[in-house]
Design a protein around this motif. Structure first.
Motif, mmCIF file in Angstrom:
data_model
loop_
_atom_site.group_PDB
_atom_site.id
_atom_site.type_symbol
_atom_site.label_atom_id
_atom_site.label_comp_id
_atom_site.label_asym_id
_atom_site.label_seq_id
_atom_site.Cartn_x
_atom_site.Cartn_y
_atom_site.Cartn_z
ATOM 1 N N MET A 1 0.736 -1.177 -0.116
ATOM 2 C CA MET A 1 -0.013 0.107 -0.195
ATOM 3 C C MET A 1 1.036 1.154 -0.119
ATOM 4 N N VAL A 2 0.233 2.427 -0.779
ATOM 5 C CA VAL A 2 1.135 3.648 -0.872
ATOM 6 C C VAL A 2 1.100 4.467 0.440
ATOM 7 N N ASN A 3 1.894 5.282 0.873
ATOM 8 C CA ASN A 3 1.679 6.188 1.883
ATOM 9 C C ASN A 3 1.055 7.224 1.054
ATOM 10 N N GLU A 4 -0.129 7.631 1.427
ATOM 11 C CA GLU A 4 -0.887 8.560 0.998
ATOM 12 C C GLU A 4 -0.612 9.934 1.201
ATOM 13 N N ARG A 5 -0.188 10.094 2.340
ATOM 14 C CA ARG A 5 0.337 11.531 2.800
ATOM 15 C C ARG A 5 1.248 12.249 1.665
ATOM 16 N N ASN A 6 0.781 13.025 1.196
ATOM 17 C CA ASN A 6 1.633 14.067 0.286
ATOM 18 C C ASN A 6 1.501 13.716 -1.157
ATOM 19 N N LYS A 7 0.417 12.504 -1.360
ATOM 20 C CA LYS A 7 0.280 12.456 -2.801
ATOM 21 C C LYS A 7 -0.880 13.230 -3.311
ATOM 22 N N PHE A 8 -0.642 13.737 -4.379
ATOM 23 C CA PHE A 8 -1.307 14.927 -4.881
ATOM 24 C C PHE A 8 -2.132 14.302 -6.318
ATOM 25 N N ILE A 9 -3.266 14.268 -6.433
ATOM 26 C CA ILE A 9 -4.200 13.775 -7.520
ATOM 27 C C ILE A 9 -5.007 14.844 -8.328
ATOM 28 N N LEU A 10 -4.975 15.018 -9.539
ATOM 29 C CA LEU A 10 -5.632 15.817 -10.300
ATOM 30 C C LEU A 10 -6.750 15.198 -10.817
ATOM 31 N N VAL A 11 -7.815 15.730 -10.696
ATOM 32 C CA VAL A 11 -9.119 14.940 -11.342
ATOM 33 C C VAL A 11 -9.589 15.930 -12.468
ATOM 34 N N VAL A 12 -9.657 15.437 -13.748
ATOM 35 C CA VAL A 12 -10.310 16.126 -14.745
ATOM 36 C C VAL A 12 -11.247 15.662 -15.381
ATOM 37 N N ASP A 13 -12.719 15.961 -15.089
ATOM 38 C CA ASP A 13 -13.742 15.688 -15.473
ATOM 39 C C ASP A 13 -14.725 16.816 -15.659
ATOM 40 N N ASP A 14 -15.524 16.976 -16.762
ATOM 41 C CA ASP A 14 -16.352 18.033 -16.880
ATOM 42 C C ASP A 14 -17.793 17.975 -16.299
ATOM 43 N N GLN A 34 -7.529 17.716 -6.170
ATOM 44 C CA GLN A 34 -8.181 19.019 -6.600
ATOM 45 C C GLN A 34 -8.933 18.600 -8.232
ATOM 46 N N PHE A 35 -9.964 19.179 -8.341
ATOM 47 C CA PHE A 35 -10.581 18.735 -9.681
ATOM 48 C C PHE A 35 -10.551 20.177 -10.636
ATOM 49 N N VAL A 36 -10.594 19.675 -11.778
ATOM 50 C CA VAL A 36 -10.713 20.708 -12.888
ATOM 51 C C VAL A 36 -11.839 20.379 -13.728
ATOM 52 N N LEU A 37 -12.686 21.209 -14.402
ATOM 53 C CA LEU A 37 -13.945 20.827 -15.208
ATOM 54 C C LEU A 37 -13.495 20.763 -16.826
ATOM 55 N N ASN A 38 -12.338 21.161 -17.223
ATOM 56 C CA ASN A 38 -11.893 21.091 -18.659
ATOM 57 C C ASN A 38 -10.470 20.844 -18.866
ATOM 58 N N GLY A 39 -10.253 20.463 -20.137
ATOM 59 C CA GLY A 39 -8.833 20.168 -20.407
ATOM 60 C C GLY A 39 -7.940 21.213 -20.504
ATOM 61 N N ILE A 40 -8.566 22.215 -21.179
ATOM 62 C CA ILE A 40 -7.474 23.537 -21.110
ATOM 63 C C ILE A 40 -6.954 23.803 -19.763
ATOM 64 N N ASP A 41 -7.948 24.059 -18.867
ATOM 65 C CA ASP A 41 -7.376 24.558 -17.533
ATOM 66 C C ASP A 41 -6.659 23.146 -16.979
ATOM 67 N N ALA A 42 -6.893 21.997 -17.159
ATOM 68 C CA ALA A 42 -6.182 20.989 -16.562
ATOM 69 C C ALA A 42 -4.693 20.855 -17.211
ATOM 70 N N LEU A 43 -4.362 21.316 -18.695
ATOM 71 C CA LEU A 43 -3.148 21.221 -19.119
ATOM 72 C C LEU A 43 -2.440 22.527 -18.686
ATOM 73 N N GLN A 44 -2.887 23.529 -18.160
ATOM 74 C CA GLN A 44 -2.239 24.679 -17.655
ATOM 75 C C GLN A 44 -1.683 24.142 -16.119
ATOM 76 N N ILE A 45 -2.629 23.715 -15.482
ATOM 77 C CA ILE A 45 -2.459 23.362 -13.975
ATOM 78 C C ILE A 45 -1.034 22.332 -14.159
ATOM 79 N N PHE A 46 -1.456 21.304 -15.076
ATOM 80 C CA PHE A 46 -0.263 20.256 -15.214
ATOM 81 C C PHE A 46 1.086 21.033 -15.571
ATOM 82 N N GLN A 47 0.962 21.790 -16.571
ATOM 83 C CA GLN A 47 2.307 22.542 -17.045
ATOM 84 C C GLN A 47 3.060 23.260 -16.001
#
Length: 128
Positions: A1-14, A34-47
């Motif tokens: 099992m993973v040590n969940e602390r400090n693991k950050f997940i970006l959820v991209v779903d409209d 954190q969630f993002v509702l569109n791909g363009i914003d998700a790409l910016q956050i990922f960059q």
């Protein structure tokens, strides 16, 4: 099992409702999400934050970019990015394209949140 602390997940779903449910389930399991509702914003956050993002949960069908295109662009930024795809429906052509591009983690909606969290933990613990 993973040590969940400090693991950050970006959820991209409209779908706002789906994004909130997934983030709540991830938070309950000990992840930061954190969630993002569109791909363009998700790409910016990922960059801007790719070094801090441990996993991306990515819907296949977004209004502004396909999940597969977004996956490809994220891999240009960080080739070892871990992505778990979700979709309401996939046809054979979609599945072929995903597998051709090395994608193995796909969830078809609706899915059990316990299975989703298990898949997240497995992806995060997998060596890439």
């Amino acid at each position: 099992m993973v040590n969940e602390r400090n693991k950050f997940i970006l959820v991209v779903d409209d779908e706002n409702y789906m994004s909130e449910i997934l983030c709540e389930a991830l938070s309950d399991a000990g992840f930061k999400a954190q969630f993002v509702l569109n791909g363009i914003d998700a790409l910016q956050i990922f960059q801007d934050q790719w070094q801090d993002i441990d996993l991306v949960v990515l819907d296949m069908r977004l209004p502004d970019i396909t999940g597969l295109d977004l996956y490809s662009r994220m891999r240009e930024i960080h080739p070892k990015v871990k992505i778990l795809f979700s979709a309401g429906y996939l046809d054979d052509a979609d599945i072929y394209q995903l597998k051709k591009n090395g994608v193995e983690s796909i969830f078809i909606k609706p899915f059990a949140l316990s299975s989703f969290i298990f898949a997240v933990e497995n992806l995060l613990s997998a060596k890439m």
